[in-house]
Scaffold this motif. Structure first.
Motif, mmCIF file in Angstrom:
data_model
loop_
_atom_site.group_PDB
_atom_site.id
_atom_site.type_symbol
_atom_site.label_atom_id
_atom_site.label_comp_id
_atom_site.label_asym_id
_atom_site.label_seq_id
_atom_site.Cartn_x
_atom_site.Cartn_y
_atom_site.Cartn_z
ATOM 1 N N ARG A 79 0.955 -1.358 -0.049
ATOM 2 C CA ARG A 79 -0.027 0.011 -0.004
ATOM 3 C C ARG A 79 0.871 1.229 -0.002
ATOM 4 O O ARG A 79 0.504 2.084 -0.649
ATOM 5 N N LEU A 80 1.816 1.307 0.668
ATOM 6 C CA LEU A 80 2.813 2.427 0.735
ATOM 7 C C LEU A 80 3.884 2.454 -0.257
ATOM 8 O O LEU A 80 4.713 3.463 -0.350
ATOM 9 N N ALA A 81 3.849 1.269 -1.137
ATOM 10 C CA ALA A 81 4.738 1.200 -2.377
ATOM 11 C C ALA A 81 6.558 1.701 -1.857
ATOM 12 O O ALA A 81 7.226 2.270 -2.389
ATOM 13 N N VAL A 82 6.752 0.530 -0.568
ATOM 14 C CA VAL A 82 8.004 0.909 -0.182
ATOM 15 C C VAL A 82 9.204 0.458 -1.091
ATOM 16 O O VAL A 82 10.291 1.002 -0.923
ATOM 17 N N ASP A 83 8.975 -0.765 -1.531
ATOM 18 C CA ASP A 83 10.297 -1.328 -2.391
ATOM 19 C C ASP A 83 10.178 -0.698 -3.769
ATOM 20 O O ASP A 83 9.082 -0.033 -4.233
ATOM 21 N N GLU A 114 2.542 2.503 -7.568
ATOM 22 C CA GLU A 114 2.547 3.685 -6.972
ATOM 23 C C GLU A 114 1.033 4.398 -6.851
ATOM 24 O O GLU A 114 0.919 5.570 -6.599
ATOM 25 N N GLU A 115 -0.045 3.797 -7.371
ATOM 26 C CA GLU A 115 -1.240 4.129 -7.394
ATOM 27 C C GLU A 115 -1.834 4.761 -6.022
ATOM 28 O O GLU A 115 -2.277 5.786 -6.102
ATOM 29 N N ASN A 116 -1.672 4.138 -4.952
ATOM 30 C CA ASN A 116 -2.143 4.453 -3.682
ATOM 31 C C ASN A 116 -1.159 5.858 -3.116
ATOM 32 O O ASN A 116 -1.601 6.350 -2.149
ATOM 33 N N VAL A 117 -0.079 6.235 -3.795
ATOM 34 C CA VAL A 117 0.777 7.369 -3.095
ATOM 35 C C VAL A 117 0.793 8.411 -4.107
ATOM 36 O O VAL A 117 1.710 9.374 -3.933
ATOM 37 N N VAL A 127 13.199 8.815 -0.283
ATOM 38 C CA VAL A 127 11.934 9.034 0.587
ATOM 39 C C VAL A 127 11.335 7.948 0.957
ATOM 40 O O VAL A 127 11.310 7.458 2.142
ATOM 41 N N ARG A 128 10.952 7.143 0.194
ATOM 42 C CA ARG A 128 10.170 5.867 0.391
ATOM 43 C C ARG A 128 11.096 4.510 0.498
ATOM 44 O O ARG A 128 11.091 4.072 1.642
#
Length: 478
Positions: free
Chosen positions: A368-372, A378-381, A419-420
């Motif tokens: 959900r957070l697109a960490v990797d 990236e839709e959710n961020v 950042v992520r």
């Protein structure tokens, strides 16, 4: 003559071929990512391996930490006899083994090699040999970080390997150590001194390759060196080094979640793949040498994704098309990758295992957070990062941005990296570690056992494609 009965000879580079006893051999196999060089998307942690290990050591304590990773648990279960037998059953004959330098020495005690640092590498090399499978040892993580991405385990966005000569000196010493140990082992196809080195000046990479080639040859004159670079930019390379294979990595833009369109085999899509591959192997053809594609392979949608079956059929079509190009070029290849938790692997950990059930909520959060970086959606961020990317582009001149390495990265890629994938992941790694808190050794072993062959699901269509391609060649010279 069966592969295990053959005379003891090394693979060699002869003209445009890799040969055994003077006869051409095409190496076809996979990369064992996630094992002696772990990566976040492969096994589920956030950020970088050394950060994850440090957090788990704090949470578990030293004794349980060593038990989980080293003493007959994770590193053992990840690749066993059944895995080698399965790879051989597909007709594949080579396994690329990414390794992290921290298995051999510590930053706090450099150049002092650990007495048991090679035991897991020895075990898998021997298992593969017994099944007629060659291995290529790949230094995926070098001291200081030879590239700017997460998979070199440096923890930042700078390749300091190229800034401080001492890091390069340590890597040379590591390769002398490995060469001394594996010289004479003919089932080791060769050494891959650096994975995807990102030297923005290029000349430092050429100098290092010359150094490492001489250093290895002084100890081990027989093994092939497999040399690659980041972005497949070999434009600065001159005359080839002796008994060396130059590599490309050939990922297709049609194999990822942000593909411009599904791959349907339209003429423009076919032309794109041909043009891309031709560019990447131009140097190998110019010098008349062998071609080795060290990494490639689509990312697959999970069953929880909408239209996942349709998406994956398109990805399998990409794979088949790429393999047809490699067959025409008589190129050796190593698909990325063998085993993971569900993105790219020829097999993936069963969702019903203890590891996947334990970490399910955390893996959902990471997605959900697109960490990797790898296979990220990236839709959710986008609503957060699009304004930031636009603001940066408005306030940074195009000239300056174009000078930032690597030039093919857009501003959004640099932002997500820092950042992520770095800042956010450094915080989330502690949350990941808490899932292991208060686990007994028996429970830890069950978690590690989740990665055993019998607890994984085979990606059958992918394996059928690879088996069909492997069956089209005489994989071991008679």
């Amino acid at each position: 003559m069966s592969p295990l009965q053959r005379e003891v000879e090394f693979l060699r580079v002869e003209g445009s071929n890799i040969t055994l006893s003077g006869k051409p051999i095409v190496l076809k196999g996979a990369g064992l990512g996630g094992w002696m060089n772990m990566e976040n998307f492969i096994t589920g942690y956030p950020g970088h391996e050394h950060q994850m290990r440090a957090a788990l050591r704090t949470t578990m304590g030293q004794d349980k930490y060593e038990f989980f990773f080293d003493k007959a648990t994770f590193l053992e279960y990840f690749f066993q006899k059944a895995d080698a037998a399965f790879i051989a059953s597909l007709g594949l004959n080579c396994l690329r083994l990414p390794v992290n330098y921290r298995h051999f020495e510590d930053d706090s005690n450099p150049r002092v090699f650990k007495s048991d640092g090679l035991k897991h590498l020895d075990r898998v090399i021997d298992l593969c040999a017994k099944h007629g499978i060659y291995t290529i040892i790949d230094l995926h993580s070098a001291p200081g970080g030879q590239n700017i991405d997460w998979h070199c385990d440096a923890g930042n966005h700078q390749a300091n390997f190229w800034v401080h000569k001492d890091f390069q000196d340590r890597a040379i010493a590591i390769w002398e150590h490995l060469a001394e140990h594996y010289k004479g082992n003919t089932w080791v196809a060769g050494y891959n001194p650096l994975n995807e080195p990102t030297d923005s000046e290029h000349v430092r990479l050429l100098s290092f390759y010359q150094r490492v080639e001489k250093a290895i040859r002084a100890v081990d004159p027989d093994h092939i060196l497999f040399l690659d670079t980041f972005g497949e930019d070999l434009s600065r390379f001159g005359d080839p080094l002796p008994n060396c294979v130059y590599a490309c990595h050939d990922y297709s833009i049609y194999g990822f979640p942000d593909a411009p369109a599904p791959f349907t085999g339209k003429p423009d899509q076919v032309a794109h793949h041909r043009k891309s591959f031709d560019r990447k192997v131009e140097y190998m053809r110019r010098i008349g040498g062998p071609i080795w594609n060290g990494e490639f392979g689509p990312v697959y949608a999970s069953s929880s994704d909408s239209n996942h079956e349709q998406i994956n059929q398109s990805r399998y079509a990409v794979l088949e098309h790429q393999l047809s190009i490699y067959a025409q070029a008589k190129a050796s290849w190593s698909i990325w990758l063998y085993k993971d938790i569900g993105f790219q692997g020829k097999m993936y950990v069963n969702p019903d295992t203890e590891y996947m059930k334990l970490l399910g909520p955390f893996l959902d959060k990471k997605k959900r957070l697109a960490v990797d970086a790898w296979a990220v959606d990236e839709e959710n961020v986008k609503h957060i990062f699009d304004p930031l990317n636009n603001w940066l582009e408005e306030n940074i001149s195009n000239v300056n941005h174009e000078k930032r390495y690597p030039p093919m990265w857009k501003m959004s890629r640099h932002v997500s990296r820092m950042v992520r994938e770095i800042l956010l992941s450094e915080e989330l790694v502690h949350e990941y570690a808490q899932y292991f808190c208060d686990k007994s050794k028996d429970e830890l072993e069950e978690l590690a056992k989740s990665f055993a062959f019998e607890n994984c699901i085979q990606r059958e269509r992918l394996n059928d494609i690879l088996k069909k391609d492997a069956g089209g060649e005489v994989m071991i010279a008679a």
